[in-house]
Scaffold this active site. Structure first.
Site, mmCIF file in Angstrom:
data_model
loop_
_atom_site.group_PDB
_atom_site.id
_atom_site.type_symbol
_atom_site.label_atom_id
_atom_site.label_comp_id
_atom_site.label_asym_id
_atom_site.label_seq_id
_atom_site.Cartn_x
_atom_site.Cartn_y
_atom_site.Cartn_z
ATOM 1 N N CYS A 2 -35.702 -3.150 8.454
ATOM 2 C CA CYS A 2 -34.865 -1.858 9.575
ATOM 3 C C CYS A 2 -35.695 -0.942 10.401
ATOM 4 C CB CYS A 2 -34.073 -1.280 8.919
ATOM 5 S SG CYS A 2 -33.007 -2.709 7.210
ATOM 6 N N ARG A 31 -22.885 -6.808 10.488
ATOM 7 C CA ARG A 31 -23.818 -5.781 11.252
ATOM 8 C C ARG A 31 -25.185 -6.529 10.688
ATOM 9 N NH1 ARG A 31 -26.436 -6.417 14.877
ATOM 10 N NH2 ARG A 31 -27.566 -5.236 16.295
ATOM 11 N N HIS A 69 0.623 5.079 -1.345
ATOM 12 C CA HIS A 69 0.617 6.054 -0.749
ATOM 13 C C HIS A 69 1.419 6.821 -0.144
ATOM 14 C CE1 HIS A 69 -3.444 5.288 -2.378
ATOM 15 N NE2 HIS A 69 -3.664 4.040 -2.558
ATOM 16 N N CYS A 103 -37.024 -1.295 14.082
ATOM 17 C CA CYS A 103 -36.482 -0.649 15.156
ATOM 18 C C CYS A 103 -35.663 0.273 15.113
ATOM 19 C CB CYS A 103 -34.793 -2.025 15.278
ATOM 20 S SG CYS A 103 -35.876 -3.885 16.117
ATOM 21 N N HIS A 104 -35.053 0.700 14.115
ATOM 22 C CA HIS A 104 -34.140 1.713 14.349
ATOM 23 C C HIS A 104 -34.653 3.525 13.599
ATOM 24 C CE1 HIS A 104 -31.243 -1.218 15.422
ATOM 25 N NE2 HIS A 104 -31.228 -1.679 14.360
ATOM 26 N N CYS A 133 0.942 -1.786 -0.475
ATOM 27 C CA CYS A 133 -0.501 0.249 0.067
ATOM 28 C C CYS A 133 1.010 1.423 0.474
ATOM 29 C CB CYS A 133 -0.742 -0.524 1.762
ATOM 30 S SG CYS A 133 -1.676 -1.204 1.487
ATOM 31 N N CYS A 172 -28.834 -8.477 11.670
ATOM 32 C CA CYS A 172 -29.819 -7.507 11.830
ATOM 33 C C CYS A 172 -30.467 -8.489 11.219
ATOM 34 C CB CYS A 172 -30.053 -6.003 12.200
ATOM 35 S SG CYS A 172 -29.083 -4.290 12.754
ATOM 36 N N CYS A 220 -7.262 -2.186 -5.214
ATOM 37 C CA CYS A 220 -6.023 -2.277 -4.936
ATOM 38 C C CYS A 220 -4.926 -3.104 -5.635
ATOM 39 C CB CYS A 220 -5.714 -1.120 -4.371
ATOM 40 S SG CYS A 220 -5.445 0.230 -4.651
#
Lengths: 155, 280, 107
Positions: free
Chosen positions: B195, B237, B99, B198-199, B95, B241, B132
């Site tokens: 979604c 995540r 960079h 709940c959120h 990398c 859910c 990359c």
């Protein structure tokens, strides 16, 4: 609005909810857990049968742990930490984990203070003990209770 | 009102599921030491009324995030730094070859996912890292949720820490944003929930023992979750859910989840990059 | 990879009690977890001993069991009186050892 939602709960829905909780609990409790008796047996082995006195040792844990996998914990003992009078060790004992013994910290006068922090696993809501041995051979115990929240949206 | 009362069976079931979850929640969550009550500590974690998940965590969890030393997510940042200078692939590059220092990529994280003219769809950070690798380094792409990809993504997020989330949703990104939004509001799974239930509708209330966040985790992931006991991606995540509402989850890195990621990151606009955040 | 992180103040006054923080990357596999696919118990693999030395003097050590969280964090104190070096050793029950060192200047 919320009143109305409550009105329409039917038996089947509650069974769905209950089923989910039962499944979660079953998954978490499919392992043999220690009992307070086993914790007491471990304590007796540790102290060689001596009954620790209440006090001098403090165990600080959150009242409610968001997740039992990582519970911040601090132990400390009231000791001058001199060559003549110091705290030798503090053990953390669980009354409901698969194994009662979680860890033991050993101190020397060089430590300056008998205090240590660590993060521990709590299988479920339980009483936890901290047991300290002083350089004069006396044992002390401090207790606290941690509520472990299970079955939210762990993901 | 009358319409709601005469709901069909399916509608009744939905409402009842939500209600029973919330009912149980109210009881189980009573007394939890939520940080929501603390106005003074909101600070940078609330922007124009939008709240980061940080404000829905207990103070113990917050304190793990607050101290870089005790935040275990920092171990992945360090691992990322090691990988940064590791030469891999036929091109003989790392990398760093292109960079320089990782800090040169400050400002990259808050604008992803973005439209990629080459594939004519969105590309997120993980996919950008792998591009990359395959194109510049001529190395093998890292697998989703693998340690190196998590570590590098965490490092890229970390160097933008504190910058406000700022994804573009207009122009060529618009149709993908709309798809992500549709996903967020669409019911799915056996519990037939979206979604948003709940959120959005019930954020700030308890679902069983957990305090529901506003689902503005755009600046948080990869996050160290106490439950996972490691760093994990936002897509992991999402998967969690989706499983929770008993829906078939999509694959991490799928178009569905990248589109949803854009929508969630837009919902997090203005909130600071917190990577590596610590969550329950 | 560097697995361990330690935080020791660079300077201190003689007689001062300093706080030391340590963190190591380790799964701390407790031996109580089941593999979701096979249903079999995942064998225990933990760091079972941690030792801290100050100028060669072992002043703090700990015995850990499976009840210690993954990526163990441990903080403790030391009373310092002269400049020197700290050494920290994590002992993995499979026999591996990881060490970290840190210098301190005591005025």
């Amino acid at each position: 609005m919320s009143m109305m939602k409550i009105e329409v709960i039917d038996r089947r829905t509650f069974l769905i909810g209950a089923g989910a909780s039962a499944a979660t609990l079953a998954a978490l409790s499919n392992l043999a857990h220690a009992t307070p008796d086993q914790a007491a047996a471990f304590l007796a082995k540790l102290t060689g049968g001596a009954q620790p006195a209440e006090g001098k040792v403090k165990l600080v844990m959150p009242e409610i742990a968001e997740n039992g996998a990582t519970v911040p914990t601090e132990v400390s003992a009231d000791s001058p930490m001199t060559e003549k009078d110091y705290c030798k060790s503090i053990s953390i004992i669980s009354t409901k984990n698969p194994k009662p013994h979680i860890c033991t910290f050993h101190f020397t006068p060089r430590s300056g203070k008998a205090v240590a922090k660590i993060r521990v696993r709590m299988a479920e809501t339980q009483e936890v003990w901290a047991v300290a041995q002083m350089s004069d051979g006396k044992w002390y115990i401090g207790k606290t209770t941690v509520k472990v929240t299970i079955g939210g949206c762990g993901g | 009102m009358s319409r709601k009362v005469s709901m069909n069976g399916r509608g009744r079931k939905r409402a009842a599921v939500v209600a029973s979850l919330l009912l149980a929640a109210g009881l189980a969550g009573y007394g939890a030491s939520s940080a929501m009550a603390c106005d003074a500590c909101k600070g940078k974690y609330e922007v124009d009324g939008r709240k980061s998940g940080y404000l829905f965590a207990t103070k113990e969890t917050q304190s793990i995030q607050d101290d870089d030393f005790i935040n275990p997510g920092m171990l992945w940042v360090e691992k990322g730094r090691e990988l940064w200078t590791k030469v891999e692939g036929e091109a003989g590059k790392s990398c760093a070859s292109c960079h320089g220092e990782p800090e040169s990529l400050r400002g990259v994280y808050p604008v992803y996912p973005k439209y990629d003219p080459k594939t004519e769809k969105l590309i997120n950070i993980e996919q950008r890292i792998n591009r990359c690798r395959t194109e510049q380094m001529k190395a093998k792409p890292w697998k989703w949720e693998s340690e190196p990809l998590l570590a590098m993504t965490t490092l890229i997020g970390y160097v933008s820490r504190g910058l406000p989330m700022n994804v573009k949703i207009d122009g060529p990104a618009k149709p993908f944003f709309e798809k992500g939004k549709e996903f967020y509001f669409k019911r799915r799974g056996q519990l037939d929930m979206a979604c948003k239930h709940c959120h959005y509708d019930f954020a700030g209330r308890y679902i069983r023992a957990d305090l529901l966040s506003e689902g503005r985790g755009g600046g948080a992931f990869p996050a160290y979750r106490l439950k996972w006991q490691k760093i994990g991606s936002l897509h992991r995540r999402f998967k969690g859910c989706n499983k929770q509402i008993r829906a078939e989850p999509y694959k991490p890195g799928s178009d569905e989840y990248v589109n949803l990621e854009l929508f969630v990151k837009w919902r997090s606009r203005g909130l600071p990059v917190e990577v590596p955040a610590v969550r329950r | 990879m560097a697995k361990a992180r330690v935080k020791v103040p660079k300077t201190a006054k003689a007689g001062e009690i300093i706080t030391i923080k340590t963190l190591i990357r380790h799964k701390m596999e407790s031996g109580n977890r089941k593999d979701k696919k096979t249903g079999k118990l995942i064998p225990r693999h933990i760091i079972d001993k941690f030792t801290a030395k100050y100028n060669g003097e072992k002043f703090f050590w700990a015995d850990w069991e499976g009840g210690v969280s993954a990526n163990p964090y441990c903080s403790f104190t030391c009373k310092v009186d002269k400049s020197g070096e700290f050494e920290f050793i994590w002992h993995d029950e499979k026999g591996e050892e990881y060490t970290a060192k840190a210098k301190i200047t005591v005025a």
